[in-house]
Scaffold this active site. Structure first.
Site, PDB file in Angstrom:
ATOM      1  N   CYS A 265      -3.659   0.739  -0.238  1.00  0.00           N
ATOM      2  CA  CYS A 265      -4.014   1.730  -1.262  1.00  0.00           C
ATOM      3  C   CYS A 265      -3.579   3.123  -0.809  1.00  0.00           C
ATOM      4  O   CYS A 265      -3.107   3.927  -1.624  1.00  0.00           O
ATOM      5  CB  CYS A 265      -5.508   1.704  -1.543  1.00  0.00           C
ATOM      6  SG  CYS A 265      -6.104   0.118  -2.154  1.00  0.00           S
TER       7      CYS A 265
ATOM      8  N   CYS B  80      -8.751   0.806   2.022  1.00  0.00           N
ATOM      9  CA  CYS B  80      -7.597  -0.105   1.982  1.00  0.00           C
ATOM     10  C   CYS B  80      -6.305   0.580   2.439  1.00  0.00           C
ATOM     11  O   CYS B  80      -5.883   1.559   1.825  1.00  0.00           O
ATOM     12  CB  CYS B  80      -7.466  -0.608   0.543  1.00  0.00           C
ATOM     13  SG  CYS B  80      -5.886  -1.274   0.087  1.00  0.00           S
TER      14      CYS B  80
END
Length: 104
Positions: free
Chosen positions: A32, A29
């Site tokens: 992230c 991600c």
């Protein structure tokens, strides 16, 4: 920050008396990765809370149980109950996360 590797560890973490913040992420991600750049500073500012990280892809049943639809998401627990949830759309800046945590 403790990295969760078993469901039992997760269950023990969320049962603590004080506030516990779970950071739900994955390895792929982009948001992230951005969170990784500043999350250590946030945990330093909020040492009154317990912190853990959990990979959504490794524990899909926990993510489903906690309604984690997007990542990264920050979930706050107290005594085993979820008391707050910062969804991925709002967990992109240090300011947004600090505001969320300060409002607890």
């Amino acid at each position: 920050m403790k990295n969760i590797s078993t469901e039992q560890e997760y269950r023990e973490q969320i049962k603590q008396e004080g506030l516990t913040v779970g950071v739900f992420t994955t390895t792929w991600c982009p948001d992230c990765k951005r969170l990784d750049m500043f999350i250590d500073e946030i945990t330093e500012e909020h040492q009154d809370k317990h912190w853990f990280t959990i990979d959504r892809d490794e524990f899909p049943e926990i993510s489903d149980e906690q309604t984690v639809m997007g990542i990264p998401s920050l979930l706050v627990f107290k005594n085993g109950e979820k008391v707050a949830h910062l969804h991925s759309a709002n967990a992109k800046t240090p300011e947004a996360i600090n505001e969320f945590l300060n409002d607890l």
